[in-house]
Design a protein around this motif. Structure first.
Motif, PDB file in Angstrom:
ATOM      1  N   UNK A   5      25.369 125.783  31.067  1.00 20.27           N
ATOM      2  CA  UNK A   5      26.142 126.657  30.171  1.00 20.27           C
ATOM      3  C   UNK A   5      27.493 127.018  30.778  1.00 20.27           C
ATOM      4  N   UNK A   6      27.499 127.271  32.082  1.00 20.97           N
ATOM      5  CA  UNK A   6      28.757 127.657  32.749  1.00 20.97           C
ATOM      6  C   UNK A   6      29.741 126.491  32.756  1.00 20.97           C
ATOM      7  N   UNK A   7      29.257 125.300  33.029  1.00 22.49           N
ATOM      8  CA  UNK A   7      30.142 124.132  33.012  1.00 22.49           C
ATOM      9  C   UNK A   7      30.687 123.916  31.606  1.00 22.49           C
ATOM     10  N   UNK A   8      29.836 124.056  30.609  1.00 17.00           N
ATOM     11  CA  UNK A   8      30.265 123.884  29.213  1.00 17.00           C
ATOM     12  C   UNK A   8      31.412 124.825  28.859  1.00 17.00           C
ATOM     13  N   UNK A   9      31.410 126.009  29.434  1.00 19.10           N
ATOM     14  CA  UNK A   9      32.457 126.995  29.112  1.00 19.10           C
ATOM     15  C   UNK A   9      33.841 126.544  29.569  1.00 19.10           C
ATOM     16  N   UNK A  10      33.901 125.533  30.438  1.00 18.39           N
ATOM     17  CA  UNK A  10      35.191 125.020  30.913  1.00 18.39           C
ATOM     18  C   UNK A  10      35.681 123.815  30.102  1.00 18.39           C
ATOM     19  N   UNK A  11      34.874 123.327  29.193  1.00 15.00           N
ATOM     20  CA  UNK A  11      35.245 122.136  28.426  1.00 15.00           C
ATOM     21  C   UNK A  11      36.121 122.517  27.234  1.00 15.00           C
ATOM     22  N   UNK A  12      37.170 121.746  26.999  1.00 15.79           N
ATOM     23  CA  UNK A  12      38.138 122.014  25.933  1.00 15.79           C
ATOM     24  C   UNK A  12      37.913 121.083  24.745  1.00 15.79           C
ATOM     25  N   UNK A  13      38.480 121.465  23.635  1.00 20.55           N
ATOM     26  CA  UNK A  13      38.453 120.602  22.458  1.00 20.55           C
ATOM     27  C   UNK A  13      39.296 119.368  22.724  1.00 20.55           C
ATOM     28  N   UNK A  26      23.278 116.547  28.037  1.00 23.16           N
ATOM     29  CA  UNK A  26      23.447 117.887  27.469  1.00 23.16           C
ATOM     30  C   UNK A  26      24.903 118.228  27.165  1.00 23.16           C
ATOM     31  N   UNK A  27      25.811 117.724  27.982  1.00 25.01           N
ATOM     32  CA  UNK A  27      27.220 118.100  27.802  1.00 25.01           C
ATOM     33  C   UNK A  27      27.816 117.445  26.558  1.00 25.01           C
ATOM     34  N   UNK A 133      37.653 127.039  41.143  1.00 25.70           N
ATOM     35  CA  UNK A 133      36.942 128.231  41.586  1.00 25.70           C
ATOM     36  C   UNK A 133      35.452 128.034  41.749  1.00 25.70           C
ATOM     37  N   UNK A 134      34.756 129.148  41.758  1.00 27.64           N
ATOM     38  CA  UNK A 134      33.328 129.182  42.072  1.00 27.64           C
ATOM     39  C   UNK A 134      32.572 129.884  40.951  1.00 27.64           C
ATOM     40  N   UNK A 135      31.313 129.529  40.779  1.00 27.17           N
ATOM     41  CA  UNK A 135      30.448 130.279  39.876  1.00 27.17           C
ATOM     42  C   UNK A 135      29.024 130.222  40.408  1.00 27.17           C
ATOM     43  N   UNK A 136      28.167 131.076  39.876  1.00 27.72           N
ATOM     44  CA  UNK A 136      26.771 131.128  40.300  1.00 27.72           C
ATOM     45  C   UNK A 136      25.861 131.157  39.081  1.00 27.72           C
ATOM     46  N   UNK A 137      24.702 130.548  39.213  1.00 27.71           N
ATOM     47  CA  UNK A 137      23.702 130.624  38.148  1.00 27.71           C
ATOM     48  C   UNK A 137      22.635 131.668  38.470  1.00 27.71           C
ATOM     49  N   UNK A 138      22.927 132.509  39.467  1.00 26.40           N
ATOM     50  CA  UNK A 138      21.981 133.528  39.893  1.00 26.40           C
ATOM     51  C   UNK A 138      21.114 133.097  41.062  1.00 26.40           C
ATOM     52  N   UNK A 139      21.095 131.790  41.315  1.00 26.31           N
ATOM     53  CA  UNK A 139      20.322 131.262  42.440  1.00 26.31           C
ATOM     54  C   UNK A 139      21.222 130.535  43.438  1.00 26.31           C
ATOM     55  N   UNK A 140      22.095 129.700  42.910  1.00 26.51           N
ATOM     56  CA  UNK A 140      22.955 128.864  43.742  1.00 26.51           C
ATOM     57  C   UNK A 140      24.422 129.077  43.370  1.00 26.51           C
ATOM     58  N   UNK A 141      25.289 128.634  44.262  1.00 25.92           N
ATOM     59  CA  UNK A 141      26.735 128.702  44.035  1.00 25.92           C
ATOM     60  C   UNK A 141      27.275 127.297  43.844  1.00 25.92           C
TER      61      UNK A 141
END
Length: 216
Positions: A5-13, A26-27, A133-141
């Motif tokens: 979900x986090x990776x998807x948020x960076x995808x553009x039209x 999935x992407x 940058x960086x993001x986390x899924x709550x378990x890993x970075x």
């Protein structure tokens, strides 16, 4: 929010989308379901792995909207594709994919390791980095780089090269550094050579310097 979900948020039209090393597909499904692309290519070097994505996207493939390609990296993908995603594989592998073919017009890269090497490569290629940058899924970075082909040279400080230019403005980054610091300090309780111990102590000092804002 999970990793996908986090990776998807960076995808553009875009008009066309390519998911390299697509795994389950999935992407591409996200892009199509949300009307973010008109057509998509899913690729993998393994025909067996590609079948997983083909099963998920069977209806889109039947309509001619999705094209599955069994190929090594970008070798079977049109260089003019609007946006290319390469996620979930190692940084050195990503570099090899780019070096064997080309740097995509617009790209989102999410290496599982060796992200610093990917940054160096992209900067050497004069890419324009829009987010790093960086993001986390709550378990890993995870580190993520979004950019495009360009002919403008960008400059990074050593710490930006190591951790990503945009990480420093994200509180998640400092949670990551604290975990890395605690991990390395725990190593010091183990038996090791003096040389190895000195190396870990240098890494600890470096992280502490970054956290204090003393290292550029």
């Amino acid at each position: 929010m999970n990793r996908i979900e986090r990776i998807c948020s960076f995808l553009d039209k875009c008009d066309s989308f390519a998911d390299v090393a697509c795994d389950h597909g999935y992407f591409a499904l996200y892009m199509l379901k949300n009307g973010l692309c008109e057509k998509a290519v899913i690729s993998d070097i393994s025909a067996k792995c590609l079948k997983k994505a083909e099963a998920l996207l069977k209806n889109y493939i039947g309509k001619g909207v999705v094209t599955p390609v069994c190929c090594d990296g970008l070798t079977g993908i049109d260089e003019n594709t609007g946006q290319t995603l390469i996620a979930g594989i190692g940084g050195e592998e990503i570099i090899k994919i780019l070096d064997d073919a080309y740097v995509p017009r617009r790209f989102v890269l999410q290496p599982m390791k060796n992200t610093e090497a990917v940054r160096k490569y992209l900067l050497q290629k004069n890419c324009r980095i829009k987010y790093d940058g960086i993001f986390s899924d709550g378990k890993n970075y995870y580190f993520l780089i979004k950019g495009e082909r360009s002919d403008v040279k960008e400059n990074y400080t050593p710490s930006q090269l190591k951790y990503g230019r945009d990480s420093f403005s994200d509180s998640v980054f400092y949670d990551y550094l604290k975990e890395e610091l605690d991990k390395k300090k725990s190593y010091l309780s183990r038996g090791m050579t003096e040389e190895h111990r000195a190396g870990i102590e240098r890494e600890i000092n470096y992280i502490e310097g970054v956290m204090r804002g003393e290292i550029e």
